[in-house]
Design a protein around this motif. Structure first.
Motif, mmCIF file in Angstrom:
data_model
loop_
_atom_site.group_PDB
_atom_site.id
_atom_site.type_symbol
_atom_site.label_atom_id
_atom_site.label_comp_id
_atom_site.label_asym_id
_atom_site.label_seq_id
_atom_site.Cartn_x
_atom_site.Cartn_y
_atom_site.Cartn_z
ATOM 1 N N HIS A 1 34.197 43.252 41.537
ATOM 2 C CA HIS A 1 34.002 44.688 41.706
ATOM 3 C C HIS A 1 32.671 45.105 41.094
ATOM 4 C CE1 HIS A 1 34.973 48.672 42.725
ATOM 5 N NE2 HIS A 1 35.549 49.070 41.611
ATOM 6 N N ILE A 2 32.378 44.602 39.895
ATOM 7 C CA ILE A 2 31.144 44.966 39.205
ATOM 8 C C ILE A 2 29.927 44.458 39.967
ATOM 9 C CG2 ILE A 2 29.785 44.625 37.095
ATOM 10 C CD1 ILE A 2 32.058 46.594 36.730
ATOM 11 N N ASN A 3 30.002 43.224 40.498
ATOM 12 C CA ASN A 3 28.810 42.703 41.192
ATOM 13 C C ASN A 3 28.734 43.139 42.644
ATOM 14 O OD1 ASN A 3 30.250 40.864 42.818
ATOM 15 N ND2 ASN A 3 30.041 39.215 41.332
ATOM 16 N N GLY A 4 29.639 44.023 43.054
ATOM 17 C CA GLY A 4 29.521 44.669 44.354
ATOM 18 C C GLY A 4 30.075 43.891 45.540
ATOM 19 N N ALA B 1 47.616 47.113 35.321
ATOM 20 C CA ALA B 1 46.201 47.485 35.337
ATOM 21 C C ALA B 1 45.567 47.146 36.684
ATOM 22 C CB ALA B 1 45.462 46.784 34.208
ATOM 23 N N LEU C 1 43.912 49.655 39.382
ATOM 24 C CA LEU C 1 42.523 49.511 39.829
ATOM 25 C C LEU C 1 42.419 49.723 41.323
ATOM 26 C CD1 LEU C 1 39.557 48.794 39.288
ATOM 27 C CD2 LEU C 1 40.162 46.393 39.523
ATOM 28 N N MET D 1 37.683 41.928 38.566
ATOM 29 C CA MET D 1 36.747 42.850 37.919
ATOM 30 C C MET D 1 35.307 42.391 38.126
ATOM 31 S SD MET D 1 38.126 44.596 34.448
ATOM 32 C CE MET D 1 37.831 43.137 33.483
ATOM 33 N N ALA D 2 35.069 41.071 37.986
ATOM 34 C CA ALA D 2 33.712 40.558 38.166
ATOM 35 C C ALA D 2 33.208 40.865 39.568
ATOM 36 C CB ALA D 2 33.681 39.063 37.889
ATOM 37 N N MET E 1 49.076 43.748 32.435
ATOM 38 C CA MET E 1 47.817 43.443 33.119
ATOM 39 C C MET E 1 48.004 43.599 34.620
ATOM 40 S SD MET E 1 44.695 42.919 32.513
ATOM 41 C CE MET E 1 44.522 42.331 30.842
ATOM 42 N N MET F 1 42.728 38.901 37.085
ATOM 43 C CA MET F 1 42.041 40.144 36.735
ATOM 44 C C MET F 1 40.546 39.943 36.487
ATOM 45 S SD MET F 1 42.083 43.289 36.346
ATOM 46 C CE MET F 1 42.510 44.770 35.478
ATOM 47 N N ASP F 2 40.173 38.854 35.807
ATOM 48 C CA ASP F 2 38.759 38.692 35.487
ATOM 49 C C ASP F 2 37.916 38.499 36.747
ATOM 50 O OD1 ASP F 2 38.784 35.230 34.290
ATOM 51 O OD2 ASP F 2 39.968 36.260 35.806
ATOM 52 N N ARG F 3 38.429 37.737 37.721
ATOM 53 C CA ARG F 3 37.702 37.552 38.978
ATOM 54 C C ARG F 3 37.587 38.849 39.749
ATOM 55 N NH1 ARG F 3 34.848 32.775 39.483
ATOM 56 N NH2 ARG F 3 36.103 31.051 38.706
#
Lengths: 124, 347
Positions: free
Chosen positions: A107-110, A47, A51, A104-105, A44, A100-102
């Motif tokens: 990144h997705i929400n900009g 990963a 990223l 990614m979140a 992870m 990782m979850d924070r």
């Protein structure tokens, strides 16, 4: 030194941490724009590194299994995050982002890219 | 063609043909086009089974021929309709058979899975491993039914131009429904992560696109984006950003899983010739626990992508998006059935 921990919903421990270990973590975290604490065997972590590299960011990576005080730092990070997995954990501009979850979140929400630009890790 | 059919039906349905006028067989099969048109009125009257008074009055041979031609045509028409109905019945039975075969195959695979899991009892796996998966299977069947119902509701609502408030409720339900699926999958992952990785619960066409336990976020955006035009400039920018960030996150997770595969293979393969493999198995188990983390992150990414999509879009756009998504997966499932039912060369 203060953390952005509250805004990310992390519980801030108030005591019982070897202060010099935590200080070392904080010091390392603020020395570069993007800092990743990792274990070389952790996929992870791989990963998360991929990223940032994929975004054109050059993170500073500390492999805790290759550090003499790595075990202590792992424990400190576990307490900071409030979960059983110390790594991967990401700091941007000296501020704690999280696992990782924070990452990614955000990144997705900009919100990740502006943070990176603010820290000087990304240029347009 | 008409001539052939009359011949064909005469040889099969001989009762339509009267014996006492047999010398007329030869001439009655050749039907000039204009005669057929003129006989339209007679063709309709031949629907009556009882001979009418007019039939008995006009006993001339020419009228008899016309009547018989009309009867033949009618019988041929009915024969064609019966044949069509029979073929349609065959087609739907074949589809049903293919679906049953698929279900049987899935049940058989589960049976293998169950016996396999109990065979691995040497590692002390609890009996709940099976029940967790069977519970998921049952819940998933209901999930799909509810999904289909929601798709219909969305389609009706969009066509009927309901208010934004009502659409908002449907959009929230759609999002919640997917969140329920991710919750179900998290429970199943505790039971057996390999079950999620394999995608057994999905149909064959869906499995072709399977990525770390489910659909790719980029796949969803490719389906949705063409359906939500027109976009404002701000929305266009945000959609582009979402496509880029979800693709980057996908790529990162893929690379992580590749690394995991590689190191797992190395762990399992180290010291093959020495024979003793306890240490390798311990290392391998650690790696497999890492796999659970990847499936969890992949589902997290799916959920984040859907939530951001709803944030960016207007209510109506989001409703169209969820309709498109639902319809897309529904079609993939239908494609799987059609593929299984397609005619094949007998073995």
């Amino acid at each position: 030194m203060h953390y952005q921990g509250e805004s990310w919903g992390y519980y801030m421990p108030t005591s019982s941490m070897p202060s010099d270990t935590m200080e070392r973590v904080v010091k390392l975290a603020s020395e570069s724009a993007v800092v990743i604490f990792s274990l070389s065997s952790c996929c992870m972590c791989h990963a998360v590194k991929r990223l940032f590299c994929g975004m054109g960011v050059n993170p500073t990576v500390y492999e805790l299994d290759q550090d003499l005080r790595g075990k202590e730092m792992e424990r400190a990070l576990m307490r900071l995050l409030g979960n059983s997995q110390a790594v991967p954990v990401v700091f941007i501009g000296g501020k704690l982002i999280g696992s990782m979850d924070r990452v990614m979140a955000s990144h997705i929400n900009g919100t990740l890219v502006p943070l990176l630009k603010e820290a000087g890790a990304l240029w347009l | 063609m008409a001539i052939y059919e009359q011949f064909h039906h005469i040889s099969r349905w001989g009762d339509a043909f009267n014996v006492d006028n047999s010398p007329n067989t030869g001439s009655s099969t050749i039907v000039p086009a204009d005669v057929r048109l003129n006989n339209k009125a007679e063709y309709i009257s031949c629907e009556q089974v009882e001979p009418s008074i007019s039939d008995q009055e006009t006993n001339k041979p020419a009228d008899k021929i016309q009547r018989r031609l009309a009867q033949n045509r009618e019988a041929a028409r009915k024969s064609r309709l019966r044949k069509k109905a029979y073929v349609q019945q065959l087609e739907s039975s074949r589809l049903k058979l293919a679906q049953l075969e698929q279900e049987l195959e899935r049940a058989r695979q589960q049976g293998i899975y169950k016996s396999g899991a109990s065979g691995a009892g040497g590692f002390g796996l609890p009996a709940t491993v099976n029940s967790g998966i069977t519970a998921f299977e049952m819940e998933y069947t209901h999930w799909v039914e509810e999904q289909n119902r929601q798709i219909c509701e969305l389609r009706t609502a969009l066509a009927a131009h309901v208010t934004d408030i009502e659409l908002r409720i449907l959009v929230e339900s759609g999002l919640n429904h997917y969140c329920n699926l991710f919750r179900m999958k998290a429970d199943a992952a505790k039971a057996d992560v390999f079950y999620l990785i394999s995608g057994i619960w999905r149909t064959s066409a869906e499995r072709f696109f399977h990525w770390i336990g489910g659909f790719r976020p980029s796949e969803i955006l490719n389906v949705v984006v063409p359906q939500i035009e027109p976009l404002t400039d701000q929305q266009h920018l945000e959609v582009c950003n979402l496509r880029q960030s979800s693709q980057q996150a996908e790529d990162a997770l893929s690379q992580g899983v590749d690394k995991l595969q590689q190191s797992l293979a190395e762990d399992v393969a180290s010291g093959l010739c020495s024979g003793n493999y306890r240490a390798q198995m311990v290392a391998a188990i650690d790696k497999l626990e890492g796999l659970e983390n990847f499936v969890s992150q992949a589902d997290h990414l799916r959920q984040q992508t859907l939530q951001q999509m709803v944030r960016i879009l207007t209510t109506r756009q989001a409703a169209r998006g969820f309709l498109a998504m639902g319809e897309y997966f529904h079609r993939l499932r239908a494609l799987s059935s059609l593929w299984a039912a397609r005619p094949r060369e007998s073995a």
